[in-house]
Structures are given as C-alpha cells and as structure tokens.
Scaffold this motif. Sequence first.
Motif, PDB file in Angstrom:
ATOM      1  N   ILE A   1       0.847  -1.192   0.000  1.00 48.56           N
ATOM      2  CA  ILE A   1       0.000   0.000   0.000  1.00 48.56           C
ATOM      3  C   ILE A   1       0.882   1.242   0.000  1.00 48.56           C
ATOM      4  N   ALA A   2       0.299   2.393  -0.318  1.00 49.05           N
ATOM      5  CA  ALA A   2       1.077   3.641  -0.346  1.00 49.05           C
ATOM      6  C   ALA A   2       1.319   4.165   1.060  1.00 49.05           C
ATOM      7  N   ARG A   3       0.279   4.171   1.896  1.00 48.07           N
ATOM      8  CA  ARG A   3       0.397   4.696   3.275  1.00 48.07           C
ATOM      9  C   ARG A   3      -0.406   3.818   4.231  1.00 48.07           C
ATOM     10  N   PRO A   4      -0.092   3.849   5.526  1.00 47.74           N
ATOM     11  CA  PRO A   4      -0.743   2.935   6.484  1.00 47.74           C
ATOM     12  C   PRO A   4      -2.263   2.936   6.428  1.00 47.74           C
ATOM     13  N   GLU A   5      -2.870   4.126   6.255  1.00 50.01           N
ATOM     14  CA  GLU A   5      -4.337   4.192   6.268  1.00 50.01           C
ATOM     15  C   GLU A   5      -4.984   3.535   5.043  1.00 50.01           C
TER      16      GLU A   5
END
Length: 286
Positions: A184-188
């Motif tokens: 994924i790009a970012r944790p969220e």
Amino acid sequence: MANISAAMVKELRERTGLGMMECKKALVEAEGDIEKAIDDLRKSSGMKAAKKAGRTAADGVVAVKVADDNSYAVAVEVNSETDFVARDDNFLGFVNTVLEKAFAAKETDVAALMAGELESAREALVQKIGENISVRRLMLVEGDKVDAYVHSTNRLAAIVALNGGNADVARDIAMHVTAVNPRIARPEDMPEEELVREKEIIMAQPDMEGKPQEIKEKMAGGRIKKFLAENSLVEQPFVKNPEQTVGQMAKDAGAEIVSFVRVAVGEGIEVEHKDFAAEVAEQLKK
C-alpha cells in the motif's frame, strides 16, 4: 481427508521455512488449504508472514511508456510461454505496437484495445512463433508528476505518481517499489479485513497466552503498527538511503506520493509444476 502431496509440503516449507513434519501436520489439519495452513502456523509459532506463492505460468515482458510532460504513463504485460520467445524480435515488436496504441488511447481495457487489427496481428504471431501469446494487462497512471522504472530484465516495472517534486524523484521511488514491493502507499490504505486478519493471528500467538486483555491489546497495537510500517511505501526505508523513509525522501524533494502500481510478469497466474520425484513417490504409496 484431503490428499496431501509431497509438492504441497514442499511449497509450504519453502514459503514458511519450517520443518517437513510441521508443514505436513499443518496441511492435514487445514485439509490441504495452504493459505489456511500458513495462518494456523503463524498463530501457533508466531512466525512472520510467509512469502507469497511464486508459482507462475507465464513468461513474457512488461513494457512502459511515459508521456513527455510526465502527466501519465502506461504499462503493458504481454505473455509468452517461454523466455526464449520473450526475447524474440517479432514478439518485442508486437509488444511495442500494443504499448504505443494503449498509450495513445490511454486504454486499460484489453478487449477494447485488441479488437480488430491488433488481434489479427497477435494471431499471425502465434502462427509464426508456434507459442500462445496473450496481452494480459494494461495499466494507466495519471498525475502531477509521473515516472516509471523498468528492471533490466523487462519482467518487472513500477509507475509512481506524485504531487510536486519532479520526474527523477518519481523514478527513484518507482525503483524502490520494484525492489521492495510495498502493498500500500500509506498505512491508512490497508484494507480493514487485512488488519482484522493480522490482529487475529497476533492475538493467537504463544506469547499472548495468559496475559491480561489490556496488555494483549497494547502488544497487538505495537505489532500492527510495525506490520503497517513494513508494508507501506511511505514508511519503508528508502533503498538508496535506508537512513530515511521513502515518505521523508519525497517530502524533502517537495513531493507527496499519490499512487503507484507494480507489474511483474506472470504474477497471480498459477501453473501446476509436475514434480517427477514426488509423482513417483505418490504412485508407489498406492
């Protein structure tokens, strides 16, 4: 009871690094479901996530074209049956024709792109080469600053879109994506069901046993945070400079990561590998 083959045990051993008997027992209990066996083994042994299955049916190449103004890029995956054909000039010429047409039309629908002339060209190539050729995927990434990296083997590529920054930064991050394979790009961005599954596995691990619920929750929280950091592009140590994260590297260059795609030849296509020794052993048991 499911028939557990030697090949299944071998795959589970390769993906988990655990012993043969442990793997066979897990497969028996999971009734031959390799993914379930991995989850069960993680619960009982506390091991990290297993390697992804590496079985692929397809050879071929990935090709990418980036717009001159870096506003978009297109990737195509074209499959052949063997590596020999994947290096053939006729095959590579066909790949380039597909790429140019997809790029000009910003097309992501394979059937729409291939209708007519390109399908006729594919059929003619199949007749000439004697191997099945298929256009499998078209990917389009658009953004403020878009660039790509194609590995020297032409079997692996990534495209990255940024807000701000420049093409060099996008290309460096694309190189990182090909090497490290973030999910994924970012944790969220991690899907909720993935988090639920990971927490369930963490809570069932041996060192959680007998601890008060609040302690278990605190420990699980820390491990989930680590899991997200390891799988998120912005949180990963940048391959060219592990002292900083990819997110920090982008920020220092005045950029923000918007999205990325990573394309590897044949990923997700499974082929049954005929393991001759295992087959003979199976026959002798009967």
